[in-house]
Design an enzyme around this catalytic site. Structure first.
Site, short mmCIF file in Angstrom:
data_model
loop_
_atom_site.label_atom_id
_atom_site.label_comp_id
_atom_site.label_asym_id
_atom_site.label_seq_id
_atom_site.Cartn_x
_atom_site.Cartn_y
_atom_site.Cartn_z
N TYR A 107 -8.95 -40.48 -37.27
CA TYR A 107 -8.64 -40.98 -35.89
C TYR A 107 -7.50 -42.17 -35.95
O TYR A 107 -7.01 -42.65 -34.65
CB TYR A 107 -9.99 -41.28 -35.06
CG TYR A 107 -10.31 -42.73 -35.23
CD1 TYR A 107 -11.15 -42.83 -36.28
CD2 TYR A 107 -9.87 -43.68 -34.50
CE1 TYR A 107 -11.92 -43.96 -36.44
CE2 TYR A 107 -10.53 -44.82 -34.44
CZ TYR A 107 -11.38 -45.08 -35.66
OH TYR A 107 -11.79 -46.39 -35.99
N ARG A 108 -7.32 -42.53 -37.11
CA ARG A 108 -6.35 -43.86 -37.26
C ARG A 108 -6.04 -43.75 -38.67
O ARG A 108 -6.47 -43.30 -39.52
CB ARG A 108 -7.05 -45.05 -36.74
CG ARG A 108 -7.99 -45.38 -37.70
CD ARG A 108 -8.75 -46.79 -37.50
NE ARG A 108 -9.92 -46.99 -38.24
CZ ARG A 108 -10.74 -48.12 -38.38
NH1 ARG A 108 -10.64 -49.02 -37.34
NH2 ARG A 108 -11.90 -48.17 -39.11
N HIS B 90 -8.92 -54.35 -47.54
CA HIS B 90 -9.13 -53.12 -47.82
C HIS B 90 -8.47 -52.30 -46.64
O HIS B 90 -8.07 -52.67 -45.62
CB HIS B 90 -10.84 -53.04 -47.14
CG HIS B 90 -11.66 -53.57 -48.44
ND1 HIS B 90 -11.84 -54.98 -48.69
CD2 HIS B 90 -12.24 -52.91 -49.49
CE1 HIS B 90 -12.74 -54.98 -49.58
NE2 HIS B 90 -12.94 -53.82 -50.12
N TYR C 163 -4.02 -51.93 -41.03
CA TYR C 163 -3.11 -50.75 -40.24
C TYR C 163 -1.68 -51.35 -40.08
O TYR C 163 -1.23 -50.58 -39.29
CB TYR C 163 -3.80 -50.63 -39.03
CG TYR C 163 -5.25 -50.05 -39.21
CD1 TYR C 163 -5.36 -48.55 -39.34
CD2 TYR C 163 -6.53 -50.88 -39.22
CE1 TYR C 163 -6.66 -48.12 -39.80
CE2 TYR C 163 -7.62 -50.27 -39.68
CZ TYR C 163 -7.84 -48.92 -39.92
OH TYR C 163 -8.84 -48.53 -40.30
N ASP D 168 -14.39 -56.93 -34.34
CA ASP D 168 -14.72 -57.77 -35.43
C ASP D 168 -14.01 -59.30 -35.30
O ASP D 168 -14.50 -60.21 -35.19
CB ASP D 168 -14.85 -57.40 -36.71
CG ASP D 168 -16.26 -56.59 -37.06
OD1 ASP D 168 -17.25 -57.11 -36.45
OD2 ASP D 168 -16.43 -55.25 -37.58
#
Lengths: 507, 507
Positions: free
Chosen positions: B453-454, B367, B91, B150
């Protein structure tokens, strides 16, 4: 006819004409008789010059009409005061915070837009009362509960925006917290949808709370940042059963382990109902009693209550009384004996209890509440009670003003409210004493680090003063936001201590 | 040395000197080598001119130092990009959204200010990682759990502000939702405390979420409205036990009653764990499997699982497999076999799974996730899956780009995420294809009313475009707030699609 302060008669007349063009002449109220209906029957300034009164009222029935009214008001800087149903008695009712405002009465916007049973949510307009929503659900036989506050005639949206709460299970009884998605008309008449509602054709406006990017919904809580015209709420699927136990402890200081145990049970949501704490309740000599209600499948609530019982048993000398579970939907017999709000059924019995009724809309007297937040632990609770006892004589000048307190509300998450109730009358000299006492409590409590989570309209500034960290940095932030999104300051001037630029003390 | 766009070399040099004066010269980083550490290893523009890179970095250790840095930056309009630990890989990591920003690295602010066991909350600084908070709690033997995502090396505050989630019980795994109270430095260097924190000597900053008046906390989620320097979190008292069941259904369309039953169980919080849905999982021919974990006292979770089992049994042909409860604290044996994040224990095993480790901070590939919110019902889920299948060839031009999806995340309240994963490499031509595919998915999904949402930093504008109701009214509202509280637009320009005035497309 009254005219809002700072507005010329001709501008006001022109604005009223524009309101009439927008909503129909029959929905703009200017006669003294009509406008008087918006007075706050529980105003602590009843009949005095400082009473907060409206100049007129306008009642749109659609969001487009709200936009037209707001635009007309904005163009001529007419102060507006939106209300949903105006039933938040003791907190201002339908009267504006800023005298001379035009009440923007949203009670005609009373559509239940959707109740989704499969995912247990509702989307409503501001005029929808708890009765309306309940009836809508009952008529369709949907298997979901609403969470009504004490009187059921209030607005579902209005109560949530005011920071109100109810009496069923966590998390539904935190009404603002249980909302999901808003539609808001800003001061310039623009319509904003929040959360997933900002996506055209969104399918998840009531299913995902946070959406994408900064979450603006919080700005519309206890505020004057916009006019909320739609709001979604998460509902509780009808719980199979309700069970309740009552623990009694017999020593004053048992409140300490009692609160510690309650924290453990509530913070892991084993007890999910709205607990009630009583002091010296009953005739059996208990120092404290605590009722712990639980909602859910019958076998689950039985196990939860058993666990709660075991945990409370660790308090030496405590007693635990367990009630039989009550199954839902309620039998007629149960319905006649239970407290209905605990079962999601709106009603007005709280008024009967207080000696008034909807038939008597202008009662001789009422109450206002002083609602400081205190930490949820027994030491702090005792400290607050002692603080109350120690200061009562000073606050009242030794007179019996009919102040009652404190009642410790345990129905909010994680903290307590040390509620003190003040009688309000139509007698100016009595009210003057009450006002002085209220303001003194605010001051004294703030010195101890306790401040209120809500306040009657006329005390909203007083309480806002206590949130003063770093020279009122939080208020200054809110003012900057207010100035940015309602630069003419037309919406709900002064609400919860946020004033538009031209009305600030330093202006 | 790189210089932020629009800033003169002399102004930048002067600002850097002021940063050095504020935090010490050793905590201002300007060498290429140091600044390269802030690159986003998973950037979809890795090594291309569009890669978002920092010009420098500054690492304060106190809120006063943050204020000093922000004031210096504000005076010379130096763009800052605050990060907590910068570990939100995929992100943007520690790289800024706006190239040339100075990273405001808060990792040195790593104090656990308080963990309150009796009322289960924590107050931390942004540099506190999940490991740090876990260790603090373990060292003191406190009986509360944290909720790690995580990888456990990320910041507790950073994860919450990014809208992240974890794997333990409702409501704690919604990290933003579980916060209570903030301290924020605004663009002019002013410190604001929210909620009850605005009361001097407040005792309930972490005990009452909403405070008094408009709630501003939401503005700091996925945003650029300020620098969060402290944040409170509600923790879960250690649950006695964890139990889990797995339901299998054998027909494709059984997903419809499966989701309906899950809604019922979750919306009344009988199932409170982070459920996991698998498609065609295992070798036994099941069309769908759903794992339903539950946390709480052992007798309670047994009753809850039994109730869940009964409800799922109504789905014809379904099978239910019940696991033995796992008691806490975990035995060494249990600890060796369970997924640790489900038990509040931070770790980095997710990286081993993805073929990388903290020893390899610059992995050959990663990813990024495409995370559209879809309604939580089976029909919509099937519709989304068909949508994915139907459009995959068009989106990829028929090539195998290694896109994997959709995985349906059931761990948020009330809605699903139809997650699609895209590989990211250090190969520009591969990344170009992935970017085109990602952007096309955003567009195609938005046409259906599905939005994310992100988003990874480089796609935050693309996704923001889809939240366009009423000519982007929500974005325009956010921009007005941004301009009001950070008029020079120095903080995190562009984050989540909110640009300061001078950098907007229409500027």
């Amino acid at each position: 006819m009254a005219v809002p302060p700072g507005v010329s008669e001709s501008d006001f007349a022109a604005a009223l004409d524009e309101f009439r063009a927008a909503v129909g002449a029959e929905w703009v109220f200017t006669s003294d008789e009509d406008v008087a209906l918006y007075r706050d029957a529980y105003s602590p300034f009843w009949g005095e010059p400082e009473e907060r009164v409206a100049s007129a009222a306008v009642a749109p029935s659609t969001v487009e009409q709200v936009q037209a009214v707001v635009r007309a008001a904005n163009a001529r800087r007419i102060p507006l005061y939106p209300i949903s149903t105006g039933r938040n008695l003791a907190y201002g009712g339908s009267a504006p915070v800023y005298s001379g405002s035009v009440v923007l009465d949203l009670k005609r916007m009373n559509r239940v837009i959707e109740v989704n049973e499969a995912n247990a949510y509702a989307l409503v307009e501001p005029g929808v009362s708890y009765f309306d929503l309940y009836n809508y659900i009952e008529e369709r036989g949907l298997d979901v509960w609403i969470d009504p506050p004490d009187p059921g005639w209030g607005s579902v949206i209005g109560n949530a925006l005011d920071g109100g709460g109810g009496w069923t299970a966590y998390p539904f009884r935190d009404h603002f917290g249980a909302h999901c998605g808003m539609e808001v008309v800003l001061g310039d008449g623009e319509v904003v949808r929040t959360g997933m509602g900002a996506v055209p054709n969104s399918k998840t406006w009531q299913e995902n709370k946070w959406g994408y990017g900064p979450w603006v919904d919080g700005l519309f809580r206890q505020s004057n940042m916009g006019v909320v015209t739609k709001m979604g709420f998460w509902l509780m699927p009808r719980p199979e059963a309700y069970i309740s136990g009552t623990v009694q402890v017999f020593n004053e200081r048992d409140i300490i382990p009692l609160m510690e145990t309650l924290n453990l049970l509530e913070n892991q949501h084993v007890v999910n109902g709205s607990t009630q704490l009583g002091a010296g309740f009953g005739n059996d000599g208990a120092a404290w009693t605590l009722q712990v209600p639980i909602y859910g499948p019958e076998k689950v609530v039985r196990a939860q209550l058993e666990y709660a019982r075991e945990k409370f048993a660790a308090i030496e000398g405590s007693r635990f009384v367990e009630e039989d579970p009550i199954r839902t939907p309620l039998s007629d017999e149960d319905r006649a004996r239970v407290r209905l709000v605990n079962f999601g059924i709106p009603n007005l019995s709280t008024f009967a209890m207080l000696g008034r009724s909807p038939m008597q809309p202008n009662p001789p007297g009422g109450h206002i509440g002083f609602s400081p937040i205190i930490p949820r632990n027994g030491e702090e609770l005792l400290k607050f009670r002692d603080f109350y006892r120690t200061n009562l004589a000073e606050v009242t000048g030794g007179e019996n003003l009919g102040i009652v307190g404190p009642v410790f509300m345990t129905n909010w998450e994680r903290s307590l409210v040390g509620l003190i109730m003040f009688p309000i009358s139509k007698n100016a000299s009595e009210n003057r004493k009450i006002r002085a006492a209220f303001e003194r409590w605010v001051e004294l409590a703030a010195e101890q680090g306790w401040a209120e989570y809500r306040a009657p309209a006329v005390f909203q500034d007083t309480v806002a003063e206590t949130y003063s960290f770093n020279d009122h940095a939080l208020r200054r932030l809110r003012e900057r936001i207010k100035d940015a999104i309602d630069p003419n300051g037309i919406i709900s001037a002064g609400r919860y201590g946020v004033w538009p630029k031209h009305l600030r003390k330093d202006a």
